[in-house]
Design an enzyme around this catalytic site. Structure first.
Site, PDB file in Angstrom:
ATOM      1  N   SER A  25       0.814  -1.214   0.000  1.00 13.49           N
ATOM      2  CA  SER A  25       0.000   0.000   0.000  1.00 13.49           C
ATOM      3  C   SER A  25       0.850   1.268   0.000  1.00 13.49           C
ATOM      4  O   SER A  25       1.936   1.309   0.591  1.00 13.49           O
ATOM      5  CB  SER A  25      -0.900   0.003   1.245  1.00 13.49           C
ATOM      6  OG  SER A  25      -1.556   1.241   1.390  1.00 13.49           O
ATOM      7  N   LYS A  64      -8.120  -1.038  -9.462  1.00 15.66           N
ATOM      8  CA  LYS A  64      -8.804  -1.651  -8.309  1.00 15.66           C
ATOM      9  C   LYS A  64      -9.983  -0.781  -7.889  1.00 15.66           C
ATOM     10  O   LYS A  64      -9.846   0.429  -7.728  1.00 15.66           O
ATOM     11  CB  LYS A  64      -7.814  -1.777  -7.143  1.00 15.66           C
ATOM     12  CG  LYS A  64      -8.416  -2.281  -5.834  1.00 15.66           C
ATOM     13  CD  LYS A  64      -7.339  -2.348  -4.763  1.00 15.66           C
ATOM     14  CE  LYS A  64      -7.877  -2.782  -3.419  1.00 15.66           C
ATOM     15  NZ  LYS A  64      -8.707  -1.729  -2.776  1.00 15.66           N
TER      16      LYS A  64
END
Length: 336
Positions: free
Chosen positions: A106, A224
């Protein structure tokens, strides 16, 4: 206590993590309806098992954009792994490499990209990107990820603003003083205050920004956060090489579809032109098989990875992954 299934790790994490940390990991937007439905939707799906099929030999390997993984489960991008275990994302990277699967790191990691890469040299890693108003910050992160050997760029598309997570508001959630957003250190003054710089996200991000990203890197771009056939078609048209069907773990828009329910129309829309993956609600190996049966190439787990880290760090995460792998293999055998 024997750790037999993923819910055992959930029980452990809820018992031993600080309340504010547990609430942050568990939070869904508003009423948490979509978060909960991600799990409940799998229970509504039934197999049509075939028998006498000779399942004495099974191959559960697959490939993501040409790279082989040992079974079709990866680790979804989640922030702040140091809240779950001291080594944070370094433990996550090592566990993923040991299991030979993909780990999506991330933007909001508490370990830097360099630390993640160094923890698992030659590990199969993608980098998840949030685009900030200061585009130079995002540009540098993309170029850094490519230089470090990350093999894919995952653009999160469903977070122009942060969903309302009530417990985080009530708790006044913030990172502890000894943690920081390592990838953004020096980029924003707000990082020094241990606050999450969601206000610095760029809400003007649109489909044309995929072309901007393509101008920065040779990495394949995976989008995403897609839940509809219309957006799936747009992703293909704009050059995405993969799609992750995702509702951000139910943390953004409450009232959207469960990801497994959205999967079919996305798969039908892309017609094999790009690979389609899924996250959200995976709790058993049979859930993995259901997602694959409906067209996903691979699934990614978020919260269960954090529960594993909370249990025993790298070893605990490997335990979670082994359970999923073994349950998946058994489900394949029992459905023929």
């Amino acid at each position: 206590m024997a750790m037999v299934c993923l819910s055992d790790f959930e029980v452990y994490a809820k018992k031993y993590l600080p309340k504010t940390t547990w609430d942050f990991f568990a939070a869904g937007a508003d009423d948490g309806t979509t978060r909960d439905d991600n799990i409940l939707a799998y229970k509504r799906i039934r197999f049509r098992p075939r028998v006498l099929r000779d399942v004495s030999v099974m191959d559960i390997r697959t490939k993501l954009l040409g790279t082989e993984i040992s079974f079709p489960v990866g680790i979804a991008p989640t922030g702040f792994h140091q809240l779950a275990c001291p080594d944070g994302e370094k433990s996550t990277a090592r566990a993923a490499k040991a299991m030979n699967i993909c780990y999506i790191a991330s933007t909001y990691s508490t370990s830097s990209l360099e630390e993640i890469s160094a923890a698992a040299p030659s590990g199969f890693q993608w980098f998840q990107l949030y685009i900030h108003r200061n585009r130079m910050v995002s540009k540098k992160l993309v170029q850094q990820a490519e230089a470090l050997g990350f093999q894919g760029l995952v653009l999160t598309a469903d977070l122009p603003y942060t969903g309302k997570r009530r417990d985080d508001v009530r708790n006044g959630f913030r990172l502890p003083p000894h943690m920081s957003l390592k990838n953004l250190e020096g980029a924003f003054e707000v990082c020094k205050m241990m606050r999450i710089p969601h206000s610095l996200l760029d809400p003007s991000v649109n489909w044309n920004d995929i072309h901007w990203l393509q101008s920065l890197t040779y990495l394949p771009i995976i989008v995403k956060g897609i839940l509809t056939k219309e957006d799936a078609e747009l992703a293909v048209r704009h050059g995405a090489q993969g799609i992750i069907v995702s509702n951000h773990g139910g943390r953004q828009l409450d009232g959207g579809p469960a990801t497994i329910d959205a999967l079919v129309e996305v798969v039908e829309a892309v017609q094999g032109r790009v690979e389609v993956y899924l996250d959200g609600g995976i709790r058993k190996g049979s859930d993995v098989l259901k997602a694959l049966a409906l067209g996903a190439k691979c699934v990614f787990i978020g919260r269960p990875a954090l529960w594993g880290l909370a249990y025993k760090g790298e070893e605990g995460l490997q335990d979670v992954l082994r359970i999923l792998r073994d349950e998946f293999r058994l489900s394949m055998a029992l459905t023929g």
